[in-house]
Motif scaffolding. Sequence first.
Motif, PDB file in Angstrom:
ATOM      1  N   SER A 199       0.832  -1.211   0.000  1.00 48.34           N
ATOM      2  CA  SER A 199       0.000   0.000   0.000  1.00 48.34           C
ATOM      3  C   SER A 199       0.863   1.257   0.000  1.00 48.34           C
ATOM      4  O   SER A 199       1.839   1.361   0.746  1.00 48.34           O
ATOM      5  CB  SER A 199      -0.910  -0.003   1.230  1.00 48.34           C
ATOM      6  OG  SER A 199      -1.673   1.179   1.278  1.00 48.34           O
ATOM      7  N   GLY A 200       0.505   2.214  -0.865  1.00 50.13           N
ATOM      8  CA  GLY A 200       1.210   3.490  -0.919  1.00 50.13           C
ATOM      9  C   GLY A 200       2.414   3.500  -1.835  1.00 50.13           C
ATOM     10  O   GLY A 200       2.966   4.558  -2.128  1.00 50.13           O
ATOM     11  N   GLU A 225      -0.462  11.968  -8.508  1.00 51.46           N
ATOM     12  CA  GLU A 225      -1.056  11.273  -7.364  1.00 51.46           C
ATOM     13  C   GLU A 225      -2.168  10.320  -7.797  1.00 51.46           C
ATOM     14  O   GLU A 225      -2.324   9.237  -7.218  1.00 51.46           O
ATOM     15  CB  GLU A 225      -1.575  12.285  -6.345  1.00 51.46           C
ATOM     16  CG  GLU A 225      -0.459  12.971  -5.560  1.00 51.46           C
ATOM     17  CD  GLU A 225      -0.970  13.813  -4.414  1.00 51.46           C
ATOM     18  OE1 GLU A 225      -0.667  13.476  -3.263  1.00 51.46           O
ATOM     19  OE2 GLU A 225      -1.670  14.811  -4.695  1.00 51.46           O
ATOM     20  N   ALA A 226      -2.914  10.710  -8.815  1.00 51.37           N
ATOM     21  CA  ALA A 226      -3.981   9.828  -9.303  1.00 51.37           C
ATOM     22  C   ALA A 226      -3.391   8.561  -9.908  1.00 51.37           C
ATOM     23  O   ALA A 226      -3.926   7.453  -9.713  1.00 51.37           O
ATOM     24  CB  ALA A 226      -4.837  10.565 -10.336  1.00 51.37           C
ATOM     25  N   ASP A 270      -2.239   6.275  -7.128  1.00 54.02           N
ATOM     26  CA  ASP A 270      -3.375   5.556  -6.538  1.00 54.02           C
ATOM     27  C   ASP A 270      -3.853   4.428  -7.454  1.00 54.02           C
ATOM     28  O   ASP A 270      -4.139   3.311  -6.999  1.00 54.02           O
ATOM     29  CB  ASP A 270      -4.528   6.524  -6.260  1.00 54.02           C
ATOM     30  CG  ASP A 270      -4.216   7.507  -5.140  1.00 54.02           C
ATOM     31  OD1 ASP A 270      -3.281   7.236  -4.354  1.00 54.02           O
ATOM     32  OD2 ASP A 270      -4.889   8.551  -5.065  1.00 54.02           O
ATOM     33  N   THR A 319      -1.802   0.622  -8.127  1.00 57.77           N
ATOM     34  CA  THR A 319      -1.881  -0.622  -7.352  1.00 57.77           C
ATOM     35  C   THR A 319      -2.862  -1.614  -7.967  1.00 57.77           C
ATOM     36  O   THR A 319      -2.898  -2.777  -7.563  1.00 57.77           O
ATOM     37  CB  THR A 319      -2.283  -0.332  -5.892  1.00 57.77           C
ATOM     38  OG1 THR A 319      -3.532   0.369  -5.875  1.00 57.77           O
ATOM     39  CG2 THR A 319      -1.220   0.497  -5.192  1.00 57.77           C
ATOM     40  N   ASP A 349     -11.444   8.660 -12.578  1.00 54.30           N
ATOM     41  CA  ASP A 349     -10.051   8.201 -12.573  1.00 54.30           C
ATOM     42  C   ASP A 349      -9.704   7.315 -13.766  1.00 54.30           C
ATOM     43  O   ASP A 349      -8.686   6.618 -13.752  1.00 54.30           O
ATOM     44  CB  ASP A 349      -9.716   7.449 -11.270  1.00 54.30           C
ATOM     45  CG  ASP A 349      -9.546   8.390 -10.088  1.00 54.30           C
ATOM     46  OD1 ASP A 349      -9.199   9.550 -10.319  1.00 54.30           O
ATOM     47  OD2 ASP A 349      -9.775   7.962  -8.945  1.00 54.30           O
TER      48      ASP A 349
END
Length: 356
Positions: free
Chosen positions: A19-20, A56-57, A60, A63, A328
């Motif tokens: 995650s991240g 940033e999109a 996200d 993943t 998105d």
Amino acid sequence: MITKEEIIANFDPNAPGVSGNLFGLPFNNDNAELIIIPVPWEVTVSYSAGTAEGPEAILDASTQVDLFIKDIPDAWKLGISMLPVSEKFKEENQKFRDLASRYIKWLEENEEEWISDDLKVIPTTINEVCEKLNIYVRSQALKQLEKGKMVALLGGDHSTPLGLISALASQHDNFGILQIDAHADLRKAYEDFTYSHASIMYNALEKVPQVSKLVQVGIRDFCEEEVEYINQSQGRVVTFYDEDLKNAQLEGDTWAAICKKIIKNLPKQVYISFDIDGLDPKLCPNTGTPVPGGLEYHQVIYLFKQVVRSGRTIIGFDLNEVSPGEDDWDANVGARLLYQMGNIMAVSQGKLSFTA
């Protein structure tokens, strides 16, 4: 310290990722081979905003990308990591974006020649801050290149990669740019902004003499000034207009044959500059200036792989103008492009291999 080999041995690429982390991969900036520089910047965007949210999109959305590539089975083992997105950076972008928007609005709506003093200084202010951005990106890229990393840039609008191109020029005496785009981006100081997103290729050619060739693919929105620049470039700029590509295919040319013609114009070392609006707008409906026509996802991936199979080396790349929108979708497409491009570049540099 855990070695990269141990990290790879303990990671299951079929399970949910970390995650991240970019693509959920277990790597960081120290042990990754490819470093992505995020640049959430869209100060000179002249139509729809949103590209500053792209990095940033994509982080996200990444993943959700499955890590297996059929003809690059070890792709995930390369190690890809993205530098953190600075909140200060985003604040500066919004501040100067608002300022530039005031000036653009005056250009579009004011029928009189009169201009107030506070408006008059805006282009100089924007040009100065964009110059600082170029210096920042160049320094960040050089820092990673000096560590032996491969480097790519994730915008933001298409003005953002000039610093990376300049950094690569300090290491390479001669390279070409393969540009995927709906627009020629050869305008000089568009809307009085020297470092406009519509001027990135003009600036690369005029400010980076190591760029010996610009090969443009998918171009379908351009002005007379840009066509004159192309025609007067003495072959330094070769443009494959989208209309001509479509006509050739309608008349029987295969995409494979067209790719050979494109690649023949490139030198041995290639930088890829990818404005996502080079794709068919169904793949990027929220990008700032979508244009009917364009390329399919697998067409560009095929082209990039053929560049590598031709024996050429990809020395760096950028991906720009990804505006996620409410669903998105564009970020979803952008994340997959980023993963493919990073691993294709790694093959060209001998860090990964294609299957036979």
